[in-house]
Enzyme design. Structure first.
Site, PDB file in Angstrom:
ATOM      1  N   THR A   5     -89.513  11.946  50.961  1.00 49.41           N
ATOM      2  CA  THR A   5     -89.055  11.892  49.239  1.00 49.41           C
ATOM      3  C   THR A   5     -89.318  10.618  48.694  1.00 49.41           C
ATOM      4  O   THR A   5     -88.771   9.861  48.927  1.00 49.41           O
ATOM      5  CB  THR A   5     -87.576  12.847  49.589  1.00 49.41           C
ATOM      6  OG1 THR A   5     -88.089  12.853  47.467  1.00 49.41           O
ATOM      7  CG2 THR A   5     -86.734  11.708  49.964  1.00 49.41           C
ATOM      8  N   ASP A   6     -89.564  10.625  47.708  1.00 48.02           N
ATOM      9  CA  ASP A   6     -89.574   9.700  46.796  1.00 48.02           C
ATOM     10  C   ASP A   6     -88.105   9.216  46.415  1.00 48.02           C
ATOM     11  O   ASP A   6     -88.137   8.244  45.621  1.00 48.02           O
ATOM     12  CB  ASP A   6     -90.868   9.641  45.064  1.00 48.02           C
ATOM     13  CG  ASP A   6     -89.767  10.847  44.007  1.00 48.02           C
ATOM     14  OD1 ASP A   6     -88.850  11.587  45.295  1.00 48.02           O
ATOM     15  OD2 ASP A   6     -90.428  10.696  43.052  1.00 48.02           O
ATOM     16  N   GLU A   7     -87.766  10.196  45.915  1.00 45.55           N
ATOM     17  CA  GLU A   7     -85.877   9.694  46.484  1.00 45.55           C
ATOM     18  C   GLU A   7     -85.101   8.859  47.045  1.00 45.55           C
ATOM     19  O   GLU A   7     -84.221   8.043  46.719  1.00 45.55           O
ATOM     20  CB  GLU A   7     -84.575  10.866  46.189  1.00 45.55           C
ATOM     21  CG  GLU A   7     -85.468  12.002  45.269  1.00 45.55           C
ATOM     22  CD  GLU A   7     -84.353  13.063  45.110  1.00 45.55           C
ATOM     23  OE1 GLU A   7     -82.819  13.048  44.740  1.00 45.55           O
ATOM     24  OE2 GLU A   7     -84.811  14.089  44.545  1.00 45.55           O
TER      25      GLU A   7
ATOM     26  N   TYR B 114     -78.045  13.144  49.578  1.00 42.16           N
ATOM     27  CA  TYR B 114     -79.165  13.541  49.864  1.00 42.16           C
ATOM     28  C   TYR B 114     -80.388  12.429  50.236  1.00 42.16           C
ATOM     29  O   TYR B 114     -81.030  12.655  51.230  1.00 42.16           O
ATOM     30  CB  TYR B 114     -79.966  15.088  48.925  1.00 42.16           C
ATOM     31  CG  TYR B 114     -81.372  14.980  49.181  1.00 42.16           C
ATOM     32  CD1 TYR B 114     -82.208  15.241  50.079  1.00 42.16           C
ATOM     33  CD2 TYR B 114     -82.876  14.076  47.813  1.00 42.16           C
ATOM     34  CE1 TYR B 114     -82.979  15.363  50.371  1.00 42.16           C
ATOM     35  CE2 TYR B 114     -83.670  14.943  48.705  1.00 42.16           C
ATOM     36  CZ  TYR B 114     -84.238  15.151  49.187  1.00 42.16           C
ATOM     37  OH  TYR B 114     -85.366  15.612  49.932  1.00 42.16           O
TER      38      TYR B 114
ATOM     39  N   LYS C 204     -82.091  11.372  53.471  1.00 41.61           N
ATOM     40  CA  LYS C 204     -83.944  11.275  54.352  1.00 41.61           C
ATOM     41  C   LYS C 204     -83.624   9.937  54.242  1.00 41.61           C
ATOM     42  O   LYS C 204     -84.958   9.581  55.377  1.00 41.61           O
ATOM     43  CB  LYS C 204     -84.255  11.448  52.777  1.00 41.61           C
ATOM     44  CG  LYS C 204     -83.976  12.969  53.142  1.00 41.61           C
ATOM     45  CD  LYS C 204     -84.876  13.869  53.793  1.00 41.61           C
ATOM     46  CE  LYS C 204     -86.330  13.746  53.612  1.00 41.61           C
ATOM     47  NZ  LYS C 204     -86.742  14.543  55.011  1.00 41.61           N
TER      48      LYS C 204
END
Length: 362
Positions: free
Chosen positions: A135-137, A161, A165
């Site tokens: 993810t970009d997060e 989260y 990741k």
């Protein structure tokens, strides 16, 4: 006949990718390993029950014996790893679950995949790929004028989260540098499209608007995201699988920067056009600002120059066209949506996460 092991294939992105692969090839067999947690839905793949190219295994990537059996009994050419807990709000209330699945589960899968790969013949070993969807997060939050994330942006996760990741990304990367295990990491922006679990912003707004329920928007609604239509994401993943460089990572994004409030208003406008007789027109009157999520990232943006330059991929669907296709899918598949909305666990989660927050202070 190529054989893919796909983890988390009953979820939103995974099920779309399985459909994409099988719809565009005849020489691929897929084994789908999914734990069928709250967001995993076998109905997403019910049309494949009689397809001999598809096999479903109900199980968890933390089940070491099961992973060992799968790799011993099946010749696998590629592993595409979707399985993950992925909702930020849920990570805030139950962070340990995200560590168990996203970190420990990925570690287990890497361990068994690498052991299997080590025993392959030279040709199979050379062509094998382990694709890790992220993810970009993991990159954190951007200011309004800061440049978009690149593949070399330092990691700075801001939620449990995103941290889970990021940890899984680091594990995957370490397997290439330590063992030369042929991994590729993909970092994507916010996805939307068919089969998305209706707790995420776009399907939640669509399903609530149709029923005349409040459309909850965190804070002032000015959080900015990059939105990627699911079919564009599937095409990107397939391209990376075929031509990506082991050890590399690729950013995948839709090339847009709307605020959450703008997304909701776009959905309302399209629904007004598609449902002109609805008693809830204009649907924008249903917008309801609620208290913001703790630690809510303000902006994400993806620089996708690398995948465009090296693999000649770019999104084909605009945000407008993607939203229209998504809204039509939800309107045409109300039974699928209602089967989730009517579950008591989902109702309870919506109440706890939105209705109990109260309104945003202005």
């Amino acid at each position: 006949m190529k054989h893919f092991l796909i983890t988390g294939g009953a979820g939103f992105i995974g099920s779309n990718f399985i459909h994409y692969v099988l719809n565009n090839s005849t020489d691929i067999h897929i084994t789908n390993l999914d734990a069928l947690t709250y967001a995993g839905n076998p109905e997403n793949l019910s049309d494949l029950e009689l397809d001999t190219r598809y096999k479903f295994i109900h199980g968890n990537i933390n089940d070491l014996r099961l992973l060992e059996d799968i790799f011993q009994e099946t010749h696998i050419d590629h592993v595409i790893h979707f399985a993950a807990e992925s909702h930020v709000d849920r990570s805030i209330t139950d962070p340990l679950l995200f560590i168990q699945t996203n970190v420990l589960g990925t570690a287990n899968l890497l361990l068994h995949a690498k052991k299997y790969w080590t025993g392959l013949d030279p040709q199979s070993k050379s062509s094998f790929r382990f694709i890790h969807i992220s993810t970009d997060e993991v990159f954190g939050s951007l200011g309004i004028d800061e440049p978009a994330f690149t593949e070399t942006t330092p990691y700075a996760p801001n939620s449990p989260y995103a941290a889970s990741k990021a940890a899984s990304d680091h594990l995957v990367r370490s397997y290439f540098h330590t063992y030369k295990f042929p991994v590729i990491i993909t970092n994507c922006s916010n996805n939307y499209g068919a089969f998305q679990f209706p707790e995420k912003l776009i399907p939640l707004v669509i399903s609530n608007a149709i029923k005349g329920k409040p459309l909850p928007i965190y804070g002032d609604g000015k959080q900015i995201r990059d939105w990627l239509y699911i079919q564009d994401h599937c095409k990107a993943l397939n391209t990376i699988l075929q031509r990506g460089t082991p050890g590399d990572s690729y950013n995948i994004g839709g090339g847009n920067q709307p605020t959450n409030l703008e997304i909701v208003r776009m959905i309302c406008k399209i629904l007004d056009e598609l449902l002109p007789e609805s008693e809830f027109v204009p649907h924008a009157n249903l917008i309801n600002f609620v208290k913001d999520r703790p630690g809510h990232d303000r902006r994400y943006a993806m620089n996708t120059t690398k995948i465009k330059r090296e693999l000649d991929w770019q999104p084909l669907d605009s945000l407008e066209s993607g939203l229209r296709m998504t809204i039509r899918w939800y309107l045409d598949n109300k039974d699928w949506v209602n089967s989730i909305l009517e579950k008591e666990a989902h109702k309870k989660w919506l109440t706890n996460n939105y209705e109990s927050r109260g309104k945003e202070d202005k």
